[in-house]
Design a protein around this motif. Structure first.
Motif, PDB file in Angstrom:
ATOM      1  N   ARG A 126      11.592  25.444 -77.247  1.00 46.38           N
ATOM      2  CA  ARG A 126      11.120  24.654 -78.425  1.00 46.38           C
ATOM      3  C   ARG A 126      11.374  23.074 -77.975  1.00 46.38           C
ATOM      4  O   ARG A 126      11.450  22.651 -77.090  1.00 46.38           O
ATOM      5  CB  ARG A 126      12.191  24.853 -79.525  1.00 46.38           C
ATOM      6  CG  ARG A 126      12.117  26.407 -80.058  1.00 46.38           C
ATOM      7  CD  ARG A 126      10.888  26.408 -80.772  1.00 46.38           C
ATOM      8  NE  ARG A 126      10.528  28.074 -81.350  1.00 46.38           N
ATOM      9  CZ  ARG A 126       9.610  28.698 -80.999  1.00 46.38           C
ATOM     10  NH1 ARG A 126       8.446  27.984 -80.090  1.00 46.38           N
ATOM     11  NH2 ARG A 126       9.629  29.779 -81.449  1.00 46.38           N
ATOM     12  N   GLU A 127      10.844  22.367 -78.976  1.00 41.82           N
ATOM     13  CA  GLU A 127      10.314  20.762 -78.848  1.00 41.82           C
ATOM     14  C   GLU A 127      11.807  20.431 -78.298  1.00 41.82           C
ATOM     15  O   GLU A 127      11.810  19.429 -77.587  1.00 41.82           O
ATOM     16  CB  GLU A 127      10.023  20.347 -80.177  1.00 41.82           C
ATOM     17  CG  GLU A 127       9.496  18.740 -80.128  1.00 41.82           C
ATOM     18  CD  GLU A 127       8.618  18.375 -78.755  1.00 41.82           C
ATOM     19  OE1 GLU A 127       7.799  19.287 -78.541  1.00 41.82           O
ATOM     20  OE2 GLU A 127       8.834  17.484 -78.550  1.00 41.82           O
ATOM     21  N   ARG A 130      12.439  20.567 -74.926  1.00 32.84           N
ATOM     22  CA  ARG A 130      11.689  19.704 -73.953  1.00 32.84           C
ATOM     23  C   ARG A 130      12.258  17.916 -74.192  1.00 32.84           C
ATOM     24  O   ARG A 130      12.359  17.405 -73.244  1.00 32.84           O
ATOM     25  CB  ARG A 130       9.999  19.576 -74.483  1.00 32.84           C
ATOM     26  CG  ARG A 130       9.385  20.807 -74.216  1.00 32.84           C
ATOM     27  CD  ARG A 130       8.096  20.626 -74.622  1.00 32.84           C
ATOM     28  NE  ARG A 130       7.401  22.025 -74.298  1.00 32.84           N
ATOM     29  CZ  ARG A 130       7.088  23.025 -75.325  1.00 32.84           C
ATOM     30  NH1 ARG A 130       7.795  22.706 -76.579  1.00 32.84           N
ATOM     31  NH2 ARG A 130       6.853  24.114 -75.043  1.00 32.84           N
TER      32      ARG A 130
ATOM     33  N   GLU B 374       5.511  23.257 -84.323  1.00 35.04           N
ATOM     34  CA  GLU B 374       5.464  24.250 -83.149  1.00 35.04           C
ATOM     35  C   GLU B 374       5.276  25.712 -83.471  1.00 35.04           C
ATOM     36  O   GLU B 374       5.117  26.363 -82.787  1.00 35.04           O
ATOM     37  CB  GLU B 374       6.507  23.811 -82.099  1.00 35.04           C
ATOM     38  CG  GLU B 374       7.665  24.009 -82.676  1.00 35.04           C
ATOM     39  CD  GLU B 374       8.904  23.548 -81.723  1.00 35.04           C
ATOM     40  OE1 GLU B 374       8.619  23.463 -80.370  1.00 35.04           O
ATOM     41  OE2 GLU B 374      10.007  23.248 -82.164  1.00 35.04           O
ATOM     42  N   GLU B 401       3.577  19.962 -92.317  1.00 33.00           N
ATOM     43  CA  GLU B 401       4.090  19.941 -91.060  1.00 33.00           C
ATOM     44  C   GLU B 401       5.386  19.058 -90.779  1.00 33.00           C
ATOM     45  O   GLU B 401       5.420  18.002 -91.367  1.00 33.00           O
ATOM     46  CB  GLU B 401       3.067  19.756 -89.979  1.00 33.00           C
ATOM     47  CG  GLU B 401       2.239  20.842 -89.681  1.00 33.00           C
ATOM     48  CD  GLU B 401       1.478  20.776 -88.597  1.00 33.00           C
ATOM     49  OE1 GLU B 401       1.387  19.603 -87.676  1.00 33.00           O
ATOM     50  OE2 GLU B 401       0.582  21.826 -88.084  1.00 33.00           O
TER      51      GLU B 401
END
Lengths: 476, 493
Positions: A126-127, A130, B374, B401
């Motif tokens: 997931r972000e 990162r 995401e 989002e």
């Protein structure tokens, strides 16, 4: 660049609840660390030195998970050019509210620890992952990716590898729940390869750990042999009330002996745990190891099969008969050994389910034995049958326990012996020659007047066998 | 259901309702006789019915809570009484202490400390009751005091927090959050309760002060005087001040205050003999102090206590039971279409579904779907939209989002559905984002955090693990937001 400590020092970092403490505890063989399913179990950074022979050869830091990854990354991006970004970040976060976890993470890193970034390969990247990876990159720390799988599902392993490959010196798979000594060594050797500044220290670390492991295996082998000898020499007596057929005395003698065997097994386990640095029995053992040693289920699943037991009994009979042949300078042409072999085999076959023999002991006057006579009253004596499956079952349980101790990662706390349950004992899987080594030891250990040299030789042979098998099982 | 509910809600009713709602919701459900009635009435009827069943002996948690509150009130009043008496005793008894040079009771000091200061505090109380911000401490002062106190408390709590096991910490935070949710629902009532409690302390003080002065006057012969180092403070000026202060009772009390001669005669110089002061002035001074205590301490306190009690009643009357935790009960009792109720709130539902944080049953309507970028995929989004409609009756009119700033909640939308993944931890950052979202959408909007499980062949993913949902629930509950809920998203098929 931060100073590099002389002793290899690693800090486990990553998201909360990724298994950092599990991996750390397994690698450091330290089960003091609190491990739990709730994120945030680790709140402060704590060092776990690996001490062998009184000397610290490596230090592992367990740290809490990142709590403010985005804000921390933003800070690092703003200070990316600074050569002292990491120590600056530590100073900055010391005074900033809500960044307790980040402070705790950066403290060991600022002192030169290499980062072992632990990620759970059973979930997608997931972000936030990162972001954390980039934080470590911008912080300029030496870093190794460790893919830990909290669940059996590791379908995201390749995805993680791709993401980590860009920013890590090395990516290593290491399951904190199942890692063995071999896996631990592999990780350390991989770390040595990518952290050349610790080359000599890491070499030494790996070497010392291997030596230490070898010593542990020797200790365990010796404990096995000692236990078998003690077990076979074990005798418990009870006084007969009036007649030879006093069932109460028989029962008392038998149960006293059984209790003594149980007690011995418990004590052996405690010693084995100590050898493998498990501070307590913090696992569920399952029926096979937890169940009573004399229970039907345990006897059904462990020990030798009937024909194996008969073969072992035949061997013991042959050894005893061979002693008679030796007394006749072999003029008997080996008849005693042959008869002993047949008798031992048949007895073992017929008494496969019997654990304890209860007899009226004879009075010994030097080499002369007077049946039934004893000063001060008549007693019955319980001992482990020469052809009994009991020592094999004890050995099987001890073997399984050692297997558990060596495989059971120090980081693991639950879901104990599921894999061991239902598995047959190791002894029945050993080769005939190997079983004969043990059977010889058992036969000699049970015989009160056995030749000490022969017993010592049998002990040494059994120890070597155990050591070889343990090496094979744990280090390959 | 034939019980005619009483018209007002009392503290014990509120406590009983909260206790029952926190537990299993049962008892009577939708009934024709309840149609068209307000939630207050319906809940009250349900409460009375449940009380009969659950607390047949009449000892309910609410009643116990009221008994406790009364005990606290009695303790506070007694404490105030003691403080008032101690104040008088320390001034009057200290003056007569034979161990030091005898001095008269210094009237101005007594007046300032025991009457004027409490009067100022009373005015602050009036300000608080009236919602007057200017009567509060200046912001910089409050900030300094608060940061000093909060810093110490927070450090202490953090130290204690670090020492506790994580499960214990999580449960405690969650429990505190649950209490905070209930307090946040009725901030007005809470502040009023604090106000009333403080008045009881103040009232005790006023009664203790007035009573002690009266008793002293009755049974002792105290000597009163005044002394000052201020050159401009002449007897004329003191007399003028005293006469002004005594104006409220000068019409019906004699002597209401000392005369000019008595004031002049009781000016005291250090080391002078108090016996030389005119004895007739003592009665006048004690009269003045007694009536000062009654008029400037006791009467305002009584008035403020009365106002506090009225505000308390008003606060209870305003209780509308509109928070998220009352929704399931509201819908169960009132029925109505377009609602879907799911999740028992307990792990291990019969159908194997993970627990929902609160039993959620919301009125059909539009919502804002806040969705991490995401996770975006058109198939998944459509599935989620369908799920929202079929399971919740919520129509996602806008999809935002995550990371997009919202300056306001869209018009006609007072609900936000925030999507998260259950297997990712609820870090401080995530919780901070939820708080920020609350600030953006305002306190009245309902925020539901929907938890997705790990991705699998189903667009909505696997069933979230019960343990993960439970941790999320506790973490979010710890925020103490009464209109924030969490639930597991699962495929309706």
């Amino acid at each position: 660049m931060n100073r590099i400590p002389a002793i290899p020092t690693f800090a486990f970092v990553g998201q909360p609840n990724e298994g950092k403490t599990t991996v750390m505890a397994t690698l450091a063989e330290d089960d003091r660390a609190a491990i739990g399913p709730v994120p945030g179990t680790t709140r402060t950074s704590r060092d776990y030195p690996v001490v062998v022979g009184g000397e610290t050869i490596a230090v592992f830091y367990d740290t809490p998970g990142f709590e403010q990854a985005a804000a921390t990354l933003e800070w690092f991006r703003r200070h990316a050019e600074s050569p002292t970004a990491l120590s600056d970040a530590l100073a900055e976060f010391e005074s900033r509210e809500g960044f307790h976890a980040e402070r705790e993470i950066f403290r060991p890193l600022a002192e030169g620890a290499a980062a072992l970034y632990v990620a759970d390969a059973s979930r997608p990247v997931r972000e936030v992952d990162r972001q954390e990876i980039e934080i470590l990159r911008l912080a300029g720390v030496r870093r190794i990716g460790v893919l830990n799988s909290k669940e059996s599902d590791d379908r995201y392993r390749d995805e993680w590898r791709r993401v980590m490959a860009r920013d890590f010196n090395h990516v290593h798979e290491f399951n904190g729940h199942t890692a063995s000594f071999r896996d631990r060594m592999r990780l350390l050797e991989a770390a040595r390869a990518v952290l050349p500044e610790w080359g000599a220290a890491m070499d030494r670390c790996v070497r010392v750990l291997r030596e230490d492991w070898e010593n542990r295996l020797r200790e365990v082998s010796a404990a096995f042999v000692g236990e078998l000898k003690e077990l076979m020499a074990l005798r418990k007596r009870a006084t007969l009330a009036d007649s030879d057929a006093d069932p109460a005395a028989t029962t008392t003698a038998r149960e006293t002996l059984m209790d003594a065997v149980r007690h011995r097994e418990k004590d052996l386990r405690r010693r084995l745990r100590g050898v493998f640095r498990h501070s307590g029995e913090h696992w569920e053992l399952g029926e096979l190891l937890e169940g009573d040693l004399f229970s039907e289920e345990v006897w059904r699943l462990l020990g030798l099969k009937r024909w194996q037991l008969a073969a072992a009994g035949a061997l013991v009979g042959a050894i005893l008969g061979g002693l008679v042949d030796a007394h006749t300078a072999f003029t008997s042409l080996g008849v005693a050994a042959m008869l002993g072999s047949v008798a031992g085999g048949v007895t073992a076959w017929l008494s496969a389910g019997r654990a304890v023999d209860v007899n009226i002991p004879g009075l010994r006057l030097g080499g002369l034995r007077l049946p039934g006579g004893r000063l001060g009253g008549r007693q019955v004596e319980a001992s482990i049958s020469a052809q009994s499956n009991l020592p094999w079952i004890v050995l099987d349980r001890a073997w399984l326990y050692v297997d558990l101790c060596t495989r059971w990662a120090h980081g693991k706390r639950e879901d104990a012996l599921a894999k061991v349950d239902g598995k047959h004992g190791a002894m029945s899987e050993w080769s005939r020659d190997e079983r004969e080594v043990i059977a010889r030891l058992l036969g000699l250990a049970r015989k009160p007047g056995a030749d000490p040299d022969k017993l010592e030789h049998a002990s040494r042979t059994a120890r070597d066998l155990f050591l070889a098998k343990l090496r094979d099982a744990t280090t390959g | 259901m034939t019980i005619s509910p009483p018209p007002v809600w009392k503290l014990e009713d509120i406590v009983d309702l909260e206790v029952l709602v926190a537990g299993e919701i049962g008892g009577p459900t939708a009934s024709g006789s309840l149609a068209g009635r307000s939630r207050r009435e319906v809940f009250r009827t349900w409460l009375e019915e449940r009380r009969r069943v659950d607390f047949p002996d009449g000892v309910s948690p609410g009643r116990e809570a009221v008994s406790f509150v009364r005990l606290v009130a009695a303790v506070l009043f007694t404490l105030g009484l003691g403080v008032g008496h101690a104040a008088v005793w320390s001034f009057f008894h200290g003056a007569a202490n034979p161990g030091v040079t005898p001095e008269p009771i210094n009237v101005p000091i007594f007046f300032v400390v025991c009457v004027l200061l409490p009067l100022v505090v009373t005015f602050v109380g009036f300000g608080a009751a009236a919602g007057l911000r200017w009567l509060r401490l200046p912001l910089f002062l409050r900030g300094a005091v608060a940061s000093a106190l909060v810093g110490v408390v927070r450090r202490g709590l953090r130290r204690a927090d670090l020492a506790r096991p994580v499960e214990q910490r999580l449960n405690l935070d969650s429990a505190i959050g649950a209490v905070r949710q209930r307090l946040a629902s009725r901030k007005g009532a809470l502040s009023t309760a604090v106000l009333v409690a403080m008045q009881l302390l103040g009232l005790g003080y006023a009664v203790g002060l007035s009573g002690s002065i009266a008793l002293d006057r009755q049974f002792r012969s105290s000597v009163f005087g005044w002394q000052t180092t201020e050159a401009g403070m002449t007897p004329d000026r003191v007399f003028a001040a005293v006469r002004t202060i005594a104006m409220p009772w000068s019409g019906f009390v004699q002597p209401a205050s000392p005369t000019l001669e008595q004031v002049g005669g009781t000016r005291f110089v250090k080391y002078a003999d108090p016996a030389a002061l005119p004895p007739d002035a003592a009665f006048a001074w004690s009269n003045f102090l007694l009536w000062s205590a009654v008029v400037y301490v006791l009467a305002p306190r009584l008035l403020l206590t009365l106002i506090g009690s009225l505000r308390w009643r008003l606060a209870l009357r305003r209780e509308d039971f509109g928070d998220l935790r009352f929704e399931a009960l509201g819908r169960a009792l009132c029925g109505g279409g377009g609602f879907r109720s799911y999740g028992s709130g307990a792990p291990g539902d019969a159908d194997g579904s993970p627990p929902a944080a609160a039993s959620v049953a919301m009125e059909a309507g539009n919502c804002l779907l806040l969705w991490p970028a995401e996770l975006a995929s058109s198939g998944r989004l459509e599935c989620l939209r369908e799920w929202l409609v079929s399971r919740m009756g919520w129509r996602a009119t806008e999809v935002v989002e995550e990371g997009t700033s919202m300056t306001r909640c869209p018009v006609g939308c007072d609900r936000v559905f925030l999507v998260r993944e259950s297997f990712m931890p609820a870090t401080a950052e995530v919780l901070g984002n939820v708080r920020a979202l609350r600030r953006e959408v305002g306190p009245a909007a309902t925020i539901l955090v929907g938890l997705l499980g790990k991705p699998d062949e189903d667009p909505l993913g696997a069933l979230p693990r019960g343990e993960d949902v439970e941790v999320w629930t506790k973490k979010l509950r710890a925020l103490g937001d009464p209109r924030l809920g969490v639930l597991a998203i699962r495929d309706p098929r």
